[in-house]
Design an enzyme around this catalytic site. Structure first.
Site, PDB file in Angstrom:
ATOM      1  N   ALA A   1     -16.622 -15.514  26.551  1.00  0.00           N
ATOM      2  CA  ALA A   1     -15.186 -15.675  26.354  1.00  0.00           C
ATOM      3  C   ALA A   1     -14.433 -15.043  27.512  1.00  0.00           C
ATOM      4  O   ALA A   1     -14.640 -13.873  27.834  1.00  0.00           O
ATOM      5  CB  ALA A   1     -14.754 -15.037  25.034  1.00  0.00           C
ATOM      6  N   ASP A   2     -13.575 -15.813  28.144  1.00  0.00           N
ATOM      7  CA  ASP A   2     -12.691 -15.276  29.169  1.00  0.00           C
ATOM      8  C   ASP A   2     -11.637 -14.403  28.492  1.00  0.00           C
ATOM      9  O   ASP A   2     -11.259 -14.637  27.347  1.00  0.00           O
ATOM     10  CB  ASP A   2     -12.033 -16.422  29.940  1.00  0.00           C
ATOM     11  CG  ASP A   2     -11.143 -15.912  31.052  1.00  0.00           C
ATOM     12  OD1 ASP A   2     -11.621 -15.114  31.867  1.00  0.00           O
ATOM     13  OD2 ASP A   2      -9.966 -16.296  31.083  1.00  0.00           O
ATOM     14  N   LYS A   3     -11.170 -13.384  29.212  1.00  0.00           N
ATOM     15  CA  LYS A   3     -10.185 -12.473  28.613  1.00  0.00           C
ATOM     16  C   LYS A   3      -8.787 -13.082  28.591  1.00  0.00           C
ATOM     17  O   LYS A   3      -8.200 -13.295  27.528  1.00  0.00           O
ATOM     18  CB  LYS A   3     -10.154 -11.149  29.380  1.00  0.00           C
ATOM     19  CG  LYS A   3      -9.115 -10.156  28.834  1.00  0.00           C
ATOM     20  CD  LYS A   3      -8.991  -8.935  29.715  1.00  0.00           C
ATOM     21  CE  LYS A   3      -8.231  -9.244  30.983  1.00  0.00           C
ATOM     22  NZ  LYS A   3      -6.777  -9.519  30.738  1.00  0.00           N
TER      23      LYS A   3
END
Length: 774
Positions: free
Chosen positions: A296-298
Site C-alpha cells: 500500500a502506498d502511503k
C-alpha cells in the site's frame, strides 16, 4: 521592454531541427493492434485442440460437426476479446496526462504551441494552475510545485532558479520561466511509462488453464494410444478407427473452460462495479482471490493526500485558538497553497475572542521563507504577524528556548512544523507552533486489520521520508515490523522483513513487487500517483484509489471510485467468490473429461466398438459443457484465506471422482449390452444419456465443498440442469440424431444417477478432507 533575465529562446528553425532529432514530446504507443489481440484468442492450448478437431472432421468429411466446433471456437474467442477490449490503454492515459499546450519563447516572442512540439532547450513559462509539460530546470521566478503524482510526496516544493521539475507536476502558486531538459520517453514521466510497458506477470488463472489443458492433453494422448492399439488388435477398419480417435479428442477438450473463466470474472466485475469498484483487467478478479500480500502506498492510499493541522503548541501568553487565528491572518485566502488552506480550515473551527483586524497581507516570499500580515489589535495598536519555518521566525522574535525543543520533537515525529510570531514590529514574540501532516484515512486501520484476518499481509511502500512514514504506519496498525532504511534495497526481500519501505523510487516499488512475486506471493499494489504505475502494472492485482491519476488508473487492475479503501476488502471477497465458481466448473470439467476418456476405452473393451460417435460427442459438448457455464452464477461461500490453484491436488480429487463415475457408467453400459442385449446404436444412445445424467450428479457434488445439500444452487444452475436433462431425454426418446431409447430406461438411468450423487458426495468428502480442498 523584454525581461533581460529571460533568454530569447530557440529559433523556429532550430526548434524544428531538434524536434526531428529528438521526436515529439509524447510517450510512444506500443499497444498491440486489435487484430493481433483477436488472433491471440485463437492461438492458445484450448483453441489448438479445437482447431485440431476441426481439421480431423474436415478430413473425414464431417462438415456439420466441424462447423459446430468452429462456432464454439469463435464463441470462446469472442467472449475473451470483447471483455478484454474494455480494459483501458495505459500508454494512452500517460500521454493524455501531459499538458496539451505550453507557453514557449521562440524567436524572442512568447507563443503558445502544442506540448508535443516542445524540444530540449525551449524556454517555457510556468503559471498558476498549469501542468509542467516536460522535464525542466527553473531559470527565473518562483513557484510552488506539486510533485505528489510523480514522487508520492504530499508536501509541495518551493521552486526557484536551479530547481529541477518534471513532466506532470502541477503549479500551485507563482510564476516562473524554465528551460526544457528532456521530452517524451526521456522524461521521468516517460521512463515511468517504459516501466509500465515492460511490466508483465502471468496471472494464476492463465497458469491454471495451462496446467489443466496440459494434464488433459497428456492423459488424452495416453488413452488415444491405448484405444487405437486395441482397435488395431481387434482388426477394426480405418474408417471406424478415425471416428474413434476423433471422438476421443473431442471428449478431452474442455471446450468452454476459457469462456467460463472469462464469464465468471466478468460477472464478478459487474458485481464489484455496483459497489464502486471498477476492474480494468478481468484477471484482477481472479488475482484478488489469491492475493496474500498488499503493498500500500502511503500518500493518497493510506492517507487522505491532503495536508491538515495535526497539532498546535501554544507558548506562554497564548492559547491554541489564538495561535491558529493569528496564523490564518498570515495565510492566503482562496489560493491553491495546501499549507495555507489547511491552516485556514483549522482556524475556522477554532473559537477565539479579541482577534486582530487584518489590514494588509504579504504572500509567502521564497527569499525570506515566510508570509506576514499587518493587523490592528482590539486596543487599536498596530500588530505584525509572521508565519514560516521556525529558523526564520525564531531569528525575528524574542528567544523562546521551549519552542526549540518542541520543534525538534515534532520534526522527529515526522511532522512539518511552522512557527507563528506576533507583536509590535520590533518586539515579536513566538506565539506557538503548528504541526502539519497528511493524516491517515479513517478506514485505513480497520481495512488493514480486516485484510489480516482474511490472510492478506500489508506493507507500506512510499517515497516519503522514513520518519513521516513511520508515524502513519503506527496510526494504521503497521507497527509490528521494521522500517526499511532508504537507499539500495536488500538483494532478497520478503514481506515479513519490513512493515514499511520508505524513501523508495518508482523503480524500487517495481522491484519490491517483483521480489515478493519471486518468493511465491500473489501481490496487490495499491496507489494513486504516476510514480505507482509500474508497480501497479507488475502486481497481479493493481489497485488505484479514487483520487488516483489517470496514469495510475490505467496501470491498475481495479479502480476504486469511492473514497476509502473498503473496496479492497470487497474485491478480495468477490474474487474469492469468483474463484470458487471457477473451481466448481474446473473440477466438474476435469472429472467428466477423465471419466469420459476412460469410459470410451472401457466401452471399446466391452463392445469391441466405439460407444460414442463424433456427433454424439458434439451434442454432449454443447448440452453439457456450455450449459454448465451456469456455474458462474452459483451460490458459493468465499474462503476465509487466500485461494491457491493446487492443480496437482485437484487432479487427484478429480481422478478419484472420475473413477467412481467410470464404474457407474461402465455398469450401465454392461447392463445394456449383456442384460438387455441392446444393439450397438442403442448402446451408443444409452452411453450418451448416462454421461449426461452422471455429469449432472458430479456437477452438484463438486459445487459444494461440504455436503451437497449444504447450500441451494442458483436459479440458473437449476434451469441449466433441467435444460440439459430435457434435451438429452427428448433426443433419446424421440430418436433425433441418435437411435431411440425407451422412456422407462431413460428414467431408470436418471434415478440411478441420483443415487450416484450421494455416493460421489461421500467419496468427495473423504477426498477433499485428505487433500485439504475447501
Amino acid at each position: 521592454m523584454p525581461n533581460p533575465a529571460v533568454p530569447d529562446g530557440l529559433t523556429t528553425e532550430e526548434a524544428r531541427r531538434r524536434l526531428a532529432q529528438s521526436g515529439p514530446n509524447a510517450v510512444p504507443d506500443e499497444a498491440p493492434s486489435g487484430w493481433r489481440r483477436a488472433a491471440a484468442k485463437l492461438w492458445a492450448p484450448v483453441p489448438w485442440m479445437l482447431e485440431a478437431a476441426i481439421a480431423l472432421q474436415l478430413v473425414v468429411g464431417e462438415y456439420v460437426q466441424a462447423g459446430v466446433i468452429g462456432v464454439l471456437l469463435l464463441f470462446n474467442g469472442a467472449i475473451g476479446f470483447l471483455q478484454e477490449s474494455r480494459a483501458q490503454a495505459t500508454l494512452d492515459a500517460l500521454k493524455s496526462r501531459l499538458a496539451l499546450v505550453a507557453s514557449v519563447r521562440r524567436d524572442g516572442v512568447w507563443q503558445t504551441v502544442p506540448a508535443a512540439a516542445l524540444v530540449p532547450g525551449d524556454i517555457v513559462k510556468l503559471s498558476l494552475g498549469g501542468v509542467v509539460a516536460a522535464d525542466m530546470r527553473l531559470i527565473a521566478g518562483s513557484v510552488l510545485l506539486d510533485h505528489s503524482t510523480l514522487t508520492g510526496e504530499s508536501l509541495p516544493v518551493e521552486g526557484g532558479p536551479g530547481l529541477e521539475t518534471y513532466a506532470g507536476a502541477l503549479v500551485r502558486r507563482g510564476e516562473a520561466v524554465a528551460e526544457v531538459t528532456a521530452t517524451g520517453a526521456r522524461t521521468k514521466f516517460g521512463r515511468t511509462a517504459e516501466l509500465v510497458r515492460t511490466a508483465h506477470v502471468v496471472s494464476s488463472q492463465q497458469k491454471a488453464v495451462l496446467h489443466v489443458v496440459r494434464n488433459l492433453a497428456v492423459f488424452n494422448a495416453t488413452m488415444v494410444v491405448i484405444q487405437v492399439a486395441y482397435a488395431a488388435i481387434l482388426g477394426l477398419p480405418t474408417l471406424e478407427i478415425v471416428p474413434l480417435t476423433l471422438t476421443a479428442i473431442l471428449a478431452a477438450i474442455p471446450v468452454a473452460l476459457p469462456a467460463t473463466f472469462t464469464l465468471a470474472t466478468a460477472l464478478g466485475a459487474h458485481a464489484l462495479a455496483r459497489r464502486g469498484v471498477l476492474p480494468t483487467r478481468l484477471s484482477a478478479i481472479d488475482e484478488a482471490a489469491t492475493m496474500d500480500v498488499l503493498c500500500a502506498d502511503k500518500t493518497g492510499t493510506l492517507t487522505r493526500n491532503a495536508l491538515a493541522v495535526t497539532a498546535v503548541r501554544a507558548l506562554p501568553g497564548f492559547d491554541e485558538p489564538h495561535v491558529l487565528r493569528l496564523a490564518a491572518l498570515a495565510s492566503s485566502e482562496g489560493g491553491q497553497d495546501p499549507v495555507d488552506g489547511a491552516i485556514r480550515a483549522a482556524a475556522a473551527r477554532a473559537k477565539a475572542a479579541d482577534l486582530p483586524r487584518l489590514d494588509k497581507f504579504v504572500p509567502f516570499d521564497p527569499a525570506n521563507k515566510m508570509s506576514e500580515a499587518a493587523a490592528t489589535d482590539a486596543a487599536g495598536h498596530p500588530l505584525r504577524i509572521v508565519k514560516g519555518a521556525y529558523a526564520t521566525i525564531g531569528a525575528l522574535a524574542q528567544p523562546a528556548p521551549a519552542a526549540a525543543a518542541e520543534v525538534a520533537a515534532l520534526q522527529d515525529a515526522g511532522y512539518r512544523v511552522l512557527a507563528v510570531a506576533a507583536g509590535p514590529s520590533g518586539a515579536l514574540q513566538v506565539a506557538g507552533l503548528i504541526a502539519l501532516s497528511d493524516p491517515p484515512r479513517a478506514d485505513s486501520a480497520a481495512l488493514i486489520a480486516e485484510l489480516l484476518r482474511m490472510g492478506v499481509h500489508t506493507v507500506m511502500v512510499t517515497g516519503d521520508a522514513p520518519s513521516t512514514a513511520a508515524v502513519v504506519a503506527r496510526a494504521v496498525g503497521l507497527d509490528g515490523g521494521a522500517v526499511c532504511p532508504p537507499g539500495k534495497l536488500p538483494d532478497t526481500i520478503r514481506p515479513g522483513d519490513f512493515a514499511v519501505f520508505a524513501g523508495v523510487f518508482p523503480e524500487d516499488k517495481f522491484r519490491i513487487v517483483k521480489a515478493f512475486q519471486a518468493c511465491g506471493h500473489t501481490v496487490g499494489m495499491c496507489g494513486d500517483g504516476a510514480n505507482d504505475a509500474p508497480a501497479l502494472r507488475q502486481a497481479q492485482m493493481g489497485i488505484a484509489v479514487s483520487t488516483a491519476t489517470d496514469v495510475a488508473k490505467s496501470a491498475a487492475g481495479i479502480v476504486l471510485t469511492e473514497p476509502g479503501l473498503g473496496g479492497i476488502v470487497a474485491a478480495v471477497r468477490e474474487g474469492r467468490v469468483t474463484f470458487q465458481r471457477i473451481l466448481t466448473y474446473a473440477m466438474r470439467s476435469f472429472t467428466l473429461k477423465i471419466s469420459q476418456m476412460l469410459f470410451l476405452t472401457a466401452g471399446l473393451f466391452v463392445t469391441g466398438h466405439a460407444i460414442l460417435t463424433p456427433m454424439l460427442m458434439v451434442i454432449l459438448m454443447i448440452a453439457g459443457d456450455l450449459l454448465a457455464m451456469s456455474a458462474t452464477t452459483d451460490n458459493v461461500r468465499p474462503s476465509p484465506q487466500p485461494n491457491v490453484w493446487r492443480i496437482g491436488d485437484l487432479t487427484l480429487a478429480c481422478i478419484v471422482l472420475g473413477a467412481c463415475n467410470l464404474i457407474f457408467c461402465t455398469g450401465i453400459l454392461a447392463a445394456g449390452a449383456f442384460r438387455l442385449g441392446l444393439p450397438l446404436a442403442t448402446l451408443q444412445t444409452l452411453a450418451a444419456v448416462t454421461l449426461v445424467f452422471s455429469g449432472q450428479a458430479a456437477f452438484y457434488v463438486v459445487r459444494e465443498r461440504r455436503w451437497l445439500w449444504s447450500s441451494w444452487p442458483s436459479r440458473w444452475v437449476v434451469l441449466s440442469s433441467i435444460a440439459d436433462v430435457t434435451i438429452i431425454s427428448a433426443l433419446a426418446t424421440r430418436g433425433w440424431l441418435m437411435s431411440p431409447l425407451p422412456l422407462s430406461l431413460v428414467g431408470a438411468v436418471l434415478a440411478a444417477s441420483v443415487v450416484l450423487a450421494f455416493v460421489l458426495d461421500t467419496v468427495k468428502r473423504f477426498a477433499f478432507a485428505r487433500l485439504k480442498i475447501g
